[in-house]
Design an enzyme around this catalytic site. Sequence first.
Site, short mmCIF file in Angstrom:
data_model
loop_
_atom_site.label_atom_id
_atom_site.label_comp_id
_atom_site.label_asym_id
_atom_site.label_seq_id
_atom_site.Cartn_x
_atom_site.Cartn_y
_atom_site.Cartn_z
N ASP A 53 0.83 -1.20 0.00
CA ASP A 53 0.00 0.00 0.00
C ASP A 53 0.86 1.25 0.00
O ASP A 53 1.71 1.43 0.88
CB ASP A 53 -0.92 0.01 1.22
N TYR A 58 2.69 10.07 0.27
CA TYR A 58 3.87 9.54 0.93
C TYR A 58 5.14 10.01 0.21
O TYR A 58 5.58 9.42 -0.77
CB TYR A 58 3.83 8.02 0.99
N LYS A 84 -3.67 5.55 -3.69
CA LYS A 84 -4.77 6.39 -3.22
C LYS A 84 -5.03 7.58 -4.14
O LYS A 84 -4.15 8.00 -4.90
CB LYS A 84 -4.48 6.85 -1.79
#
Length: 351
Positions: A53, A58, A84
């Site tokens: 993930d 990030y 995401k």
Amino acid sequence: MNIAKKKLGNTDLEVTTLGFGAASLGNLYKKVEDAEAQLTLNRALECGLNLFDTAPRYGLGLSERRVGDVLREKNRSEYVLSTKVGRILTRDVHANTSELRYEFDTPMPFDAHYDYTYDGIMRSYEDSLQRLGLASIDILLVHDIGAFTHKAKDLHYYKQLETSGYKALDELRSSRQIKAVGLGVNETEICERAMQLGQFDCFLLAGRYSLLEQEPLHQFLPKCEAHGASIILGGPYNSGILATGVHGKSVPHYDYELAPKHIINRVANIEAVCAQYKVSLAAAALQFPLGHAAVASVIPGLGSARRVQRTVELFNEVIPDAFWQTLKDENLLDQAAPLPTPTTKSVENVS
């Protein structure tokens, strides 16, 4: 290496009960060298983890680049990839890459802007494919929607998702460009609200159902099961307190802040039971959520090959049934909490 797998919602995806959270590979709080990031991801694959993930947030794209660089060389059947949507990255010629930005020590000269509209989600999806350097993504999660993140602007951003953003997710899934849609959030309330928009396959929930918190047992988790959505449990250590314990010199963190006294006391009581049964606190925290049928995978953040190794050891630690029962007897666990068994994780020893 053999790690048990669980089906994700009503999809055809099967994810390992221990997965890989890649926030650390975006240089969360501190730098991780490229070579170490590569070793870390490869070690996880060697250990049998298949769920990875990441997110644009990030490291402002750094984590996605690093994850893609490793997975690109692997057989597509070896991994399930989650990223995401909800933020668009745009170039920032004034970015100060020598300091933390959004908690990441990243060299990426970008800024992030929230966008949960149809066009925003489609652009985010296409941008992620480019950063990853991959032709497909398995799971697309709407990142940080809800009042926990947006506070007074919660309804503004939710309206974007409601009026057009969900349509983008549904189109991508219906056309089989992705296999599952969900949310990646820190609260259960937004998940319950989102279920009214349409079908979600999973919710990546940071904390909230943990060795410290079991409130979702009574309403949220049953709703997920009825809806057909699995839980991917991030943050199993509740921001660190369940990994470090409370006997160090510094105040431990809980829910992204310094832990309050009542939480410290509760963890101290759990640690006393751990000492009684010679159980690692971190092992109990990692294994506990998988006792519930709705939880498909637990994905701690992993920023080094050594951390991968240690996490697998904790995941494989044998915890006696009497330990869990003592926690219940001392009212340190909800009486209704289902308890993990060896078959819920099934990790072989790592040599």
